[in-house]
Design an enzyme around this catalytic site. Structure first.
Site, PDB file in Angstrom:
ATOM      1  N   HIS A 445      56.162  43.494  22.724  1.00 14.77           N
ATOM      2  CA  HIS A 445      57.241  43.473  21.737  1.00 14.77           C
ATOM      3  C   HIS A 445      58.439  42.675  22.224  1.00 14.77           C
ATOM      4  CE1 HIS A 445      55.555  47.435  19.971  1.00 14.77           C
ATOM      5  NE2 HIS A 445      55.205  46.426  19.214  1.00 14.77           N
ATOM      6  N   GLU A 683      36.005  37.838  14.194  1.00 17.00           N
ATOM      7  CA  GLU A 683      36.625  38.229  15.453  1.00 17.00           C
ATOM      8  C   GLU A 683      35.615  38.822  16.428  1.00 17.00           C
ATOM      9  OE1 GLU A 683      40.544  40.406  14.049  1.00 17.00           O
ATOM     10  OE2 GLU A 683      38.910  40.669  12.611  1.00 17.00           O
ATOM     11  N   ASP A 707      40.984  38.089  19.306  1.00 19.82           N
ATOM     12  CA  ASP A 707      39.975  39.132  19.441  1.00 19.82           C
ATOM     13  C   ASP A 707      38.605  38.552  19.782  1.00 19.82           C
ATOM     14  OD1 ASP A 707      41.158  41.653  19.239  1.00 19.82           O
ATOM     15  OD2 ASP A 707      41.387  41.460  17.080  1.00 19.82           O
ATOM     16  N   CYS A 753      43.079  31.415  12.466  1.00 21.19           N
ATOM     17  CA  CYS A 753      44.431  31.965  12.373  1.00 21.19           C
ATOM     18  C   CYS A 753      44.865  32.624  13.677  1.00 21.19           C
ATOM     19  CB  CYS A 753      44.541  32.969  11.225  1.00 21.19           C
ATOM     20  SG  CYS A 753      43.440  34.388  11.372  1.00 21.19           S
TER      21      CYS A 753
END
Length: 827
Positions: A445, A683, A707, A753
């Site tokens: 974060h 993924e 992923d 993406c």
């Protein structure tokens, strides 16, 4: 413009009320105070008369008052002023605070005296309406909404607190300045229509975040007014936090040989400057414990200070209710957790000083989280440590080590054990050249918040950073993973030149940012953006994004305690679609589980959540939550080019189940909207290897390289011990990308993406592997487009062939760097 006089028994009360009211407008009307008597309380007729004279104009004066004798003083004051002035004065019975806010907003919009008097008199309408009390009928002369509107528009409200006083005031200002009549209705509640010139009327609509408004206008200026209001709505109703200011350019080197980085947000990923070492133990050597009652008082005061700091940070944090705001809210919630505060209170009552009670309890909680198997919960230990430091700093008082960024001199490089979101939200790009963390990956974060503020971060520097002494010059190139302590002059010059070169490159590519993505020989490779919030969407469009290839819905709504309604989701999706102005937007359905739980959709406790019920798998236990989201997507897709994408797909059977839920959601509205494209994310290696079956009948697939690398390499990307293995540049991962491009059913579009697409050099490689569309972080759109323009499709395919022949991710990185350097040298 009319003048306003505030008559109050308390000078402090009057000044505070005026300050509050003037927060609502950019240009305040003339205001004078007649408040207090001498050094105490009271009112004075002579002072009122003087105030009236000070703000008098041919437009008139409105007088607002607090208590009974203030009315007497104002009436007497009218006998002291000339008769022609007294004729232009109106005394208002409105409540002081509410009436003053309404009066200031209405007067600032240029309304005449009688209209301002009328609007001030309606100051209590919104409060009465909210509390369920019968309101007085609208005063005579209130303008009715247009009976036959000439222009109608639906407007999203994405501000964190809805259409509160400040954004409503901006709307009032636009409408009152226009040659038009307008009305507003809240489509969620059905409240309205109300006159758009009335602040109190707008507040009675009780507009919350996620609502949609119907705006109706008529008159000669209806069209231009509606366009202006649409622009206001697209700009978050003027309630968007300001972007951090960027320096005008590189500053001269300081005494230590450090120089400032280029403008914040330029994407150089280079920093050089003297080190400020943070994160050490809070110095409590001067703390003198008191008795339990005194320690309890100090504890309460420290918590209040910490909460005030967090609230201020949250208000200024970029992204609003997005990731930064949500993390700061979590810190506030932790400090208010009764289980925690009760334990601390009990410790103080037992004789522990407040620092010990707080420090021990939060340290124990952090250790509990560190021991969790769930990677998301392990990562939350960072938040607990951040709160612990904040409370202990508040108990220690001012002058703690974490306040050590100098106010002048060359910008510094912060060296921290880890970077939490609360600290990142305070970084000033003008004073902080960069951040180095001892531990942690690049997707935490704090790292994401820092980069959004234009501050580069070099993560997981380890022992080399732990040995940095305060004041030592530190330099790094985060993009190439170069880190140096006390670098020699040649290295310093190299970093400065690299930073300047990257800044110049960024400036060059921005000039062509809005051209379509394509290779040098014209092969189209559209470059879209990954977004989370309406603010992201605005930045993406400004950066030249050709649409949104990934809208992360679990982050958009992740701050909610309850599942958002169909209406709220549709409003949010429509707001983002409108920001993209006709460009395509791909909504990814709930990607929940693993490291991304939602408060309203808790994932089960699992030994390995990344291999458990994630994404579409979890939705099979909560199909109603998925159906509501799909209904919202279908609703918006009837008016905008909005598409849908399902995450975490492994088998064709899962896709069939998802399509059934889509058809169920669309059935109520007559079937799937025309033009809405449907796809899935690839993924999982199983989906990549069986894409011919998994993607049968779909319009597109979008590869999530983060992923895909994690699962291919059996290395959790959030685990710093193995995260380096989860590199999407590894030839095994690239081979899977190539297989998807080659095996996808005819007519099925292949996009990427994942983060790999945001690396300009890797974007060329992906195009060479056969990827037809890229979706990247907004700040990289222009750079990716520019890199694509540097190569032909044949050149990209040759690069892909050479990358697939490499033996490791490091070899691929070196290859990309060499090719990119050669291309730049040849320009």
């Amino acid at each position: 413009m009319i003048g306003i006089v505030v008559v109050s028994h308390s000078r402090a009360l009057a000044e505070a009320a005026v300050e509050l009211a003037c927060e609502m407008v950019d240009e305040r009307p003339p205001i004078a105070l007649a408040a207090g008597a001498g050094d105490g309380f009271g009112t004075d007729a002579a002072a009122v008369a003087e105030a009236i004279t000070a703000v008098d104009s041919p437009d008139g004066v409105l007088v607002l008052l607090d208590l009974g004798s203030a009315v007497l003083s104002a009436e007497m004051a009218l006998e002291f002023v000339p008769p022609d002035v007294a004729e232009r004065v109106r005394l208002s019975p409105a409540p002081l605070v509410e009436g003053l806010v309404a009066a200031v907003v209405t007067a600032a919009a240029g309304a005449p005296l009688d209209a301002v008097l009328e609007e001030a008199g309606r100051g209590l309408v919104a409060k009465r309406d909210h509390l369920g009390e019968a309101a007085d009928p609208a005063p005579a002369g209130t303008a009715a909404p247009p009976a036959a509107p000439e222009v109608v528009s639906e407007l999203p409200v994405d501000t964190p607190h809805g259409l509160h006083a400040r954004p409503a005031a901006r709307l009032v200002g636009l409408v009152r300045a226009a040659d038009a009549v307008a009305a507003v209705t809240n489509l969620r509640t059905g409240r309205g229509p109300v006159d758009a010139r009335s602040l109190s009327g707008l507040v009675t609509l009780a507009v919350r975040q996620g609502d949609r408004l119907r705006f109706e206008a008529s008159g000669p200026g209806a069209a231009s007014l509606t366009e202006a209001v649409r622009a206001l709505a697209a700009d978050a109703w003027g309630d968007r936090p300001p972007e951090p200011a960027a320096p005008a350019g590189p500053e001269p080197a300081g005494p230590a040989g450090a120089s400032a980085p280029p403008a914040a947000g330029s994407g150089t990923d280079v920093a050089l400057g003297p080190a400020v070492v943070r994160g050490g133990a809070i110095d409590l050597s001067g703390y003198r414990p008191g008795d339990p009652a005194e320690e309890r008082r100090r504890s309460d005061a420290a918590v209040a200070r910490a909460l005030a700091e967090l609230a201020a940070l949250r208000r200024s944090a970029a992204g609003g209710p997005g990731p930064a705001g949500a993390v700061l809210e979590a810190h506030e919630a932790l400090l208010a957790d009764p289980e925690l505060t009760d334990a601390v209170t009990a410790g103080i009552a037992a004789g522990a000083p407040a620092p010990t009670a707080w420090g021990d309890r939060l340290a124990a909680l952090g250790a509990e989280l560190e021991a969790m198997e769930d990677p998301y919960l392990r990562a939350r230990a960072e938040d607990v440590r951040s709160v612990r430091q904040r409370v202990l700093a508040a108990l220690a008082g001012p002058g703690t080590p974490d306040e050590a960024v100098p106010a002048d001199g060359p910008p510094v490089v912060l060296v921290l054990r880890e970077l939490d979101a609360a600290t990142a939200a305070t970084l000033d790009p003008l004073r902080v050249a960069g951040v180095v963390t001892l531990t942690g990956g690049d997707t935490g974060h704090g790292v994401l918040v820092a980069r959004s503020r234009g501050v580069p971060v070099y993560h997981d520097a380890g022992p080399a950073a732990a040995a940095v002494a305060p004041g030592a010059v530190v330099g790094f190139d985060a993009r190439a993973r170069r880190f140096a302590v006390d670098p020699d002059e040649d290295t310093r010059r190299s970093l400065r030149e690299l930073s300047a070169a990257r800044a110049a490159e960024a400036e060059r590519v921005l000039a062509r940012a809005h051209e379509p993505g394509a290779t040098a020989d014209g092969h189209p490779v559209p470059v879209l953006a990954n977004v989370t919030t309406p603010a992201d969407a605005g930045r993406a469009v400004a950066s030249g994004a050709q649409g949104c290839g990934l809208l992360r819905t679990e982050v958009l709504f992740g701050h909610l305690d309850e599942a958002p309604s169909v209406e709220a989701q549709a409003a949010a999706f429509a707001g983002i679609a409108e920001a993209f102005a006709g460009r395509p937007v791909t909504v990814r359905t709930w990607d929940v589980g693993g490291d991304k739980p939602l408060p309203f959709l808790p994932a089960p406790t699992e030994a390995n959540p990344f291999l458990g019920e994630r994404g579409l798998r979890l939705m099979r236990r909560a199909p109603e939550v998925l159906r509501d989201q799909l209904a919202a997507v279908c609703r918006v897709a009837r008016d905008h080019p909005v598409h849908v994408m399902f995450p975490m797909v492994s088998t064709a059977e899962e896709v069939a189940w998802a399509l059934e839920r889509l058809d169920e959601a669309a059935a109520a509205a007559g079937g799937r909207p025309a033009g809405m494209r449907v796809g899935v994310m690839v993924e999982v290696p199983a989906a990549a290897l069986a894409v011919r079956r998994v993607a049968q009948g779909l319009d597109f697939v979008s590869i999530g390289t983060n992923d895909l690398a994690q699962y291919t390499m059996a290395a959790e990307r959030g685990n710093t011990a193995v995260s380096a293995l989860a590199d999407a540049r590894h030839p095994a991962v690239l081979d899977l990308v190539a297989r998807v491009c080659a095996d996808a059913p005819e007519g099925t579009h292949v996009a990427v993406c994942g983060d790999l697409a945001s690396d300009p050099a890797a974007a060329v490689l992906l195009a060479g592997l056969g990827v037809e569309e890229l979706s990247v972080v907004p700040t990289q759109v222009a750079l990716v487009k520019a890199r694509l323009r540097d190569v032909t499709l044949a050149g990209a395919r040759d690069l892909a062939r050479r990358a697939l022949a490499c033996g490791s991710a490091d070899e691929v990185r070196a290859l990309l760097a060499d090719v990119a350097g050669a291309d730049r040298a040849g320009r």
